[in-house]
Motif scaffolding. Structure first.
Motif, short mmCIF file in Angstrom:
data_model
loop_
_atom_site.label_atom_id
_atom_site.label_comp_id
_atom_site.label_asym_id
_atom_site.label_seq_id
_atom_site.Cartn_x
_atom_site.Cartn_y
_atom_site.Cartn_z
N GLU A 31 0.83 -1.21 0.00
CA GLU A 31 0.00 0.00 0.00
C GLU A 31 0.87 1.26 0.00
OE1 GLU A 31 -3.77 1.54 2.54
OE2 GLU A 31 -1.97 1.04 3.70
N GLU A 32 1.89 1.29 0.85
CA GLU A 32 2.76 2.46 0.91
C GLU A 32 3.44 2.70 -0.43
OE1 GLU A 32 5.45 2.32 4.27
OE2 GLU A 32 3.83 1.71 5.61
N ALA A 33 3.93 1.64 -1.06
CA ALA A 33 4.59 1.78 -2.37
C ALA A 33 3.59 2.21 -3.44
CB ALA A 33 5.24 0.46 -2.76
N ARG A 34 2.38 1.64 -3.41
CA ARG A 34 1.35 1.97 -4.40
C ARG A 34 0.90 3.42 -4.27
NH1 ARG A 34 -1.65 -1.64 -2.99
NH2 ARG A 34 -3.17 -0.52 -1.76
N ILE A 35 0.70 3.90 -3.05
CA ILE A 35 0.28 5.28 -2.84
C ILE A 35 1.37 6.22 -3.32
CG2 ILE A 35 -0.28 7.03 -1.09
CD1 ILE A 35 -2.53 4.93 -1.69
N ASP A 36 2.62 5.91 -3.01
CA ASP A 36 3.73 6.73 -3.48
C ASP A 36 3.77 6.75 -5.01
OD1 ASP A 36 6.21 8.24 -2.55
OD2 ASP A 36 7.10 6.78 -3.93
N PHE A 37 3.59 5.60 -5.62
CA PHE A 37 3.57 5.46 -7.08
C PHE A 37 2.43 6.27 -7.70
CE2 PHE A 37 2.55 2.31 -10.70
CZ PHE A 37 3.41 2.94 -11.59
N MET A 38 1.22 6.08 -7.19
CA MET A 38 0.05 6.77 -7.75
C MET A 38 0.15 8.28 -7.53
SD MET A 38 -1.72 4.26 -9.05
CE MET A 38 -3.44 4.63 -9.24
N PHE A 39 0.70 8.70 -6.39
CA PHE A 39 0.87 10.12 -6.13
C PHE A 39 1.82 10.74 -7.15
CE2 PHE A 39 2.93 13.72 -3.92
CZ PHE A 39 1.80 14.48 -3.63
N ARG A 40 2.89 10.00 -7.46
CA ARG A 40 3.84 10.50 -8.45
C ARG A 40 3.25 10.53 -9.85
NH1 ARG A 40 8.47 11.22 -5.71
NH2 ARG A 40 8.73 9.95 -3.87
N LEU A 41 2.32 9.61 -10.14
CA LEU A 41 1.66 9.62 -11.44
C LEU A 41 0.83 10.88 -11.62
CD1 LEU A 41 0.43 5.93 -11.88
CD2 LEU A 41 2.38 7.05 -12.97
#
Length: 151
Positions: A31-41
């Motif tokens: 979840e932490e990695a996905r949120i960071d990824f989606m935020f950067r998108l």
């Protein structure tokens, strides 16, 4: 193809009675990695990409090796393996340079928070996601392969 890299610290409270990261905690790491990824998108500036929200439709995790507590973080690599009309699949590896501990996938559905329903992926979002896409058979997380750890 680009991969998103996230440095994830291990917490003492992540450990189970056997001294390794509890299986359920890996969902939080993803979840932490996905949120960071989606935020950067979304360019991190409130841009339109994925700014309306998203929900998880599915997780699949293969536990390959136990991960024990240490002070150094693990790296979580994330990339896109499938882009549909109204969903995308993100694959992950939780790893060190020497070994992979977990392979996983998550199906994410863009969500219209105001209307309280799923929505389609926009052309802009698709263009950004394609920069992280790798649909080769070797790149998929959650493969259920023979190397998975048997408890």
């Amino acid at each position: 193809m680009a991969r998103h890299l996230f440095s994830c610290p291990l917490r003492w409270s992540d450990m189970d009675a056997f001294g390794h990261v509890n299986n359920a905690v890996f969902l939080r790491y993803l979840e932490e990695a996905r949120i960071d990824f989606m935020f950067r998108l979304s360019d991190g500036d409130g841009g339109p990409s994925f700014s309306g929200g998203s929900v998880v439709a599915r997780h699949e995790i293969d536990y390959l090796r136990p991960l024990v507590h240490r002070h150094e973080p693990v790296t979580i690599e994330s990339w896109v393996t499938k882009i549909g009309a109204a969903s995308l699949t993100i694959s992950y590896e939780i790893k060190d340079p020497e070994q992979v501990y977990v392979r996983a996938t998550t199906v994410v559905v863009p969500y219209d928070l105001k209307a309280q329903r799923p929505r389609r992926i926009t052309a802009e979002e698709r263009a950004v996601l394609e920069g992280y896409q790798d649909d080769s058979a070797d790149s998929a997380g959650g493969t259920g392969g023979a190397e998975a750890l048997v408890a």
